[in-house]
Design a protein around this motif. Structure first.
Motif: not given
Length: 181
Positions: A24, A58, A63, A65-68, A152, A156, A181
């Protein structure tokens, strides 16, 4: 040549856990040049981003943790029950002296541990590498982050568990989880 006027470089102190989200830095640089030449800051003549961050992109801990992380949870949990149903072994598994619910819960617990172990090890290494290491506040922040990651991942995997209880095939389960998702 140079126009007359004052200019200085402003520096922001490193944020807590900045090492977790290095990607970021392109959008939120740590330093910026401020001038009195015009209302707008001059950006020609120097780069706003780090070459290291430009090279790595990025792809950082935040990244992951949030996306993958949800995609990894979906990949591990979409067929916990449906694969046994499709291969015809669900009745054999149900005939064991352990209840089916307990066995499925154990399977999800193993998947939870498989997802959390590398995250916890990587996060701990990054924590000790950060400027907040060895402070009580920094340790509390790391524990709060670890708890949030556990919740989190648990969310999921619970989504995958609910989808597995619908009694549909593995392809339906995978597509439903990815659609959520």
């Amino acid at each position: 040549g140079e126009r007359p006027g004052a200019s200085t470089t402003t520096l922001l102190p490193p944020a807590d856990f900045a090492s977790f989200a290095t990607g970021y830095s392109n959008t939120l640089p740590q330093s910026h040049r401020v001038t009195t030449w015009s209302r707008h800051t001059r950006t020609d003549g120097y780069a706003l981003s780090s070459p290291f961050i430009n090279a790595s992109g990025r792809f950082d801990f935040a990244f992951i943790c949030v996306s993958l992380l949800p995609l990894f949870a979906i990949a591990l949990g979409y067929n916990v029950v449906s694969s046994d149903r499709e291969s015809g072994t669900l009745r054999l598994v149900g005939a064991q002296p352990v209840s089916l619910a307990r066995l499925i819960a154990a399977r999800f617990a193993i998947r939870f541990a498989l997802l959390m172990a590398p995250l916890f090890v990587t996060g701990t290494i990054l924590y000790f590498w950060s400027a907040q290491a060895f402070t009580l506040f920094g340790m509390a922040q790391w524990l709060a982050l670890a708890l949030a990651l556990c919740l989190y991942v648990g969310f999921w995997l619970a989504v995958c568990g609910v989808i597995n209880t619908l009694g549909r095939g593995s392809s339906f389960n995978a597509m439903s989880a990815v659609a959520l998702y």
